[in-house]
Enzyme design. Structure first.
Site, PDB file in Angstrom:
ATOM      1  N   ASP A  16     -15.753  -5.172  18.893  1.00  0.00           N
ATOM      2  CA  ASP A  16     -14.859  -5.774  19.870  1.00  0.00           C
ATOM      3  C   ASP A  16     -13.439  -5.314  19.550  1.00  0.00           C
ATOM      4  O   ASP A  16     -12.952  -5.540  18.440  1.00  0.00           O
ATOM      5  CB  ASP A  16     -14.982  -7.307  19.720  1.00  0.00           C
ATOM      6  CG  ASP A  16     -14.337  -8.045  20.856  1.00  0.00           C
ATOM      7  OD1 ASP A  16     -14.040  -7.417  21.885  1.00  0.00           O
ATOM      8  OD2 ASP A  16     -14.126  -9.259  20.709  1.00  0.00           O
ATOM      9  N   ASP A 138     -13.883  -2.920  26.515  1.00  0.00           N
ATOM     10  CA  ASP A 138     -13.433  -3.036  25.127  1.00  0.00           C
ATOM     11  C   ASP A 138     -14.505  -3.516  24.152  1.00  0.00           C
ATOM     12  O   ASP A 138     -14.181  -3.965  23.056  1.00  0.00           O
ATOM     13  CB  ASP A 138     -12.223  -3.972  25.048  1.00  0.00           C
ATOM     14  CG  ASP A 138     -12.559  -5.405  25.427  1.00  0.00           C
ATOM     15  OD1 ASP A 138     -13.622  -5.633  26.029  1.00  0.00           O
ATOM     16  OD2 ASP A 138     -11.762  -6.299  25.122  1.00  0.00           O
ATOM     17  N   GLU A 139     -15.781  -3.421  24.547  1.00  0.00           N
ATOM     18  CA  GLU A 139     -16.855  -3.888  23.667  1.00  0.00           C
ATOM     19  C   GLU A 139     -18.049  -2.957  23.712  1.00  0.00           C
ATOM     20  O   GLU A 139     -18.342  -2.392  24.770  1.00  0.00           O
ATOM     21  CB  GLU A 139     -17.380  -5.254  24.139  1.00  0.00           C
ATOM     22  CG  GLU A 139     -16.524  -6.422  23.777  1.00  0.00           C
ATOM     23  CD  GLU A 139     -17.172  -7.723  24.232  1.00  0.00           C
ATOM     24  OE1 GLU A 139     -18.417  -7.804  24.287  1.00  0.00           O
ATOM     25  OE2 GLU A 139     -16.416  -8.652  24.542  1.00  0.00           O
TER      26      GLU A 139
END
Length: 401
Positions: A16, A138-139
């Site tokens: 993350d 974003d992960e």
DNA sequence: TCTGGGGTCCTAGGACCC
DNA sequence: TCTGGGGTCCTAGGACCC
């Protein structure tokens, strides 16, 4: 510390990025480091020359737009850690955020730039690990077992190596959790934010997972956690003590079973390394609520432009769909949707506009509208859409016999 | 001065077919 | 005449996630 003698546990990582959008902005404006910054409000594109109003890394923080000077609708997309200390968090209305932290700098979101950084960090991961599941901008989940030596020390050295590679290529930090499955990896990545690495094993369940509130489980949102709380279940450990039969009575077969499994840290889901979109949509919230009759010209222009943007998105990504729908949100924040499925696939703005227009006519239009959206679903690739369209009707009907 | 925009998945009911 | 199910497709709404 010795490894379990039994069958080795899977090693799945969840990565993350830390305060992703805000951190990208801090790279661009290092002078804002340590200063509360909120991303939100208007959306801008980096191709837009006026996007930054000529701002550069030499401007002082007090020359940026202040949060409390913002007028209009919008929510916080991301806040820097400095802004979070004032209680500002994503999803919060900008007006409320301004009351908590009026002096914060407000920056418009620049999704082109965030996507560019997203590709950069994902490329770094791909160079190290072959099996990765994309979970948005974003992960990601990473299969550590698919990397030579990736399970060593529970995955710690590999996690550190990935962190370092991402830092070197982007200047950004991330947090990684490594665990026997996606559920636990996702929880673990939050244990030591920012810039943390957390390794957990199945045997850590009671000590590290059971004390957490149920809301931390990916898939338990505001509704389910409120419901659980009302039933006297606050933590994951309390959930684990609930009888399966009772959970099924309260939440239904599917959710009851699932809640029971996750509370015991069980999750068999595989990584999904490839996926195709199911739908694409375009929506907008108006500066002021619009009336279907009195603001007809304005509404109609927005509607057409949404359809055109959507058609352009479909074309750009090479998709066509056959379920066309609209979404309306009224001034009281209630939403309705209407949809129509065509017997052919399309990516054509005029077809979308015409079909969406028919959908719109079926929705109640006596309240003012705050949002209008257009959606195309049942997507297939543009090539597939073309080959489907070329099947002559006669041949199709022959298939029936 | 409440509450963005882009998605996925699940459920439930009705139509329709076998 | 009445009585069935199962399967699939479609629509609408809602929960949830990033």
């Amino acid at each position: 510390m010795s490894e379990p003698a039994a069958a080795p546990e899977r090693r799945i990582a969840h990565l993350d990025m830390d305060a992703f959008y805000a951190s990208v902005e801090l790279l661009r404006y290092p002078q804002l480091e340590g200063h509360p910054v909120v991303i939100g409000g208007r959306r801008r594109s980096s191709r837009d020359d006026n996007a930054r109003e000529g701002k550069s890394s030499s401007d002082k923080p007090d020359s940026f737009e202040r949060l409390d000077s913002y007028q209009g609708r919008g929510v916080v997309t991301t806040a820097t850690y400095a802004a979070r200390e004032f209680g500002v968090h994503s999803g919060m209305g900008l007006m409320q955020a301004a009351r908590l932290c009026p002096q914060a700098v407000l920056l418009p979101a620049d999704f082109d730039e965030y996507r560019r950084y997203s590709r950069l960090f994902k490329d770094e991961i791909a160079a190290i690990a072959p099996r990765v599941e994309d979970r948005g901008i974003d992960e990601v989940y990473i299969d550590f077992d698919a990397v030579e030596g990736g399970a060593e020390n529970g995955g710690q050295p590999l996690a550190l190596r990935i962190q370092k590679a991402i830092r070197a290529s982007t200047g950004l930090s991330c947090s990684i959790g490594v665990a026997p499955n996606k559920l636990l990896a996702k929880l673990a990545s939050e244990f030591d934010k920012p810039n943390g690495v957390t390794i957990i094993y199945a045997r850590d369940l009671a000590e590290r997972v059971w004390p957490l509130p149920c809301r931390k489980i990916n898939g338990v949102g505001p509704k389910a956690s409120a419901r659980l709380e009302q039933l006297g279940v606050r933590t994951i450990g309390e959930l684990a003590r609930c009888e399966l039969r009772w959970l099924i009575e309260e939440f239904g077969r599917h959710t009851g079973h699932w809640l029971h499994e996750v509370s015991w840290g069980r999750d068999q889901r595989e990584l999904s390394t490839h996926s195709e979109p199911v739908s694409m949509s375009c929506e907008t919230t108006f500066e002021r609520d619009l009336h279907a009759v009195r603001d007809r010209p304005e509404l109609s222009a927005v509607f057409t432009s949404l359809c055109e943007r959507l058609a352009a998105d479909l074309a750009q990504h090479g998709y066509a769909g056959r379920t066309i729908g609209v979404k309306l949100r009224y001034d009281n924040f209630q939403s309705v949707t209407r949809a129509q499925t065509l017997d052919f696939h399309t990516a054509d703005a005029a077809v979308i506009r015409r079909t969406a227009g028919r959908c719109l006519k079926r929705a109640p239009l006596d309240r003012r509208l705050r949002l209008l959206g257009v959606r195309v679903g049942s997507l297939v690739s543009a090539a597939e859409a073309q080959s489907l369209a070329q099947v002559p009707p006669a041949e199709k009907s022959l298939d029936l016999f």
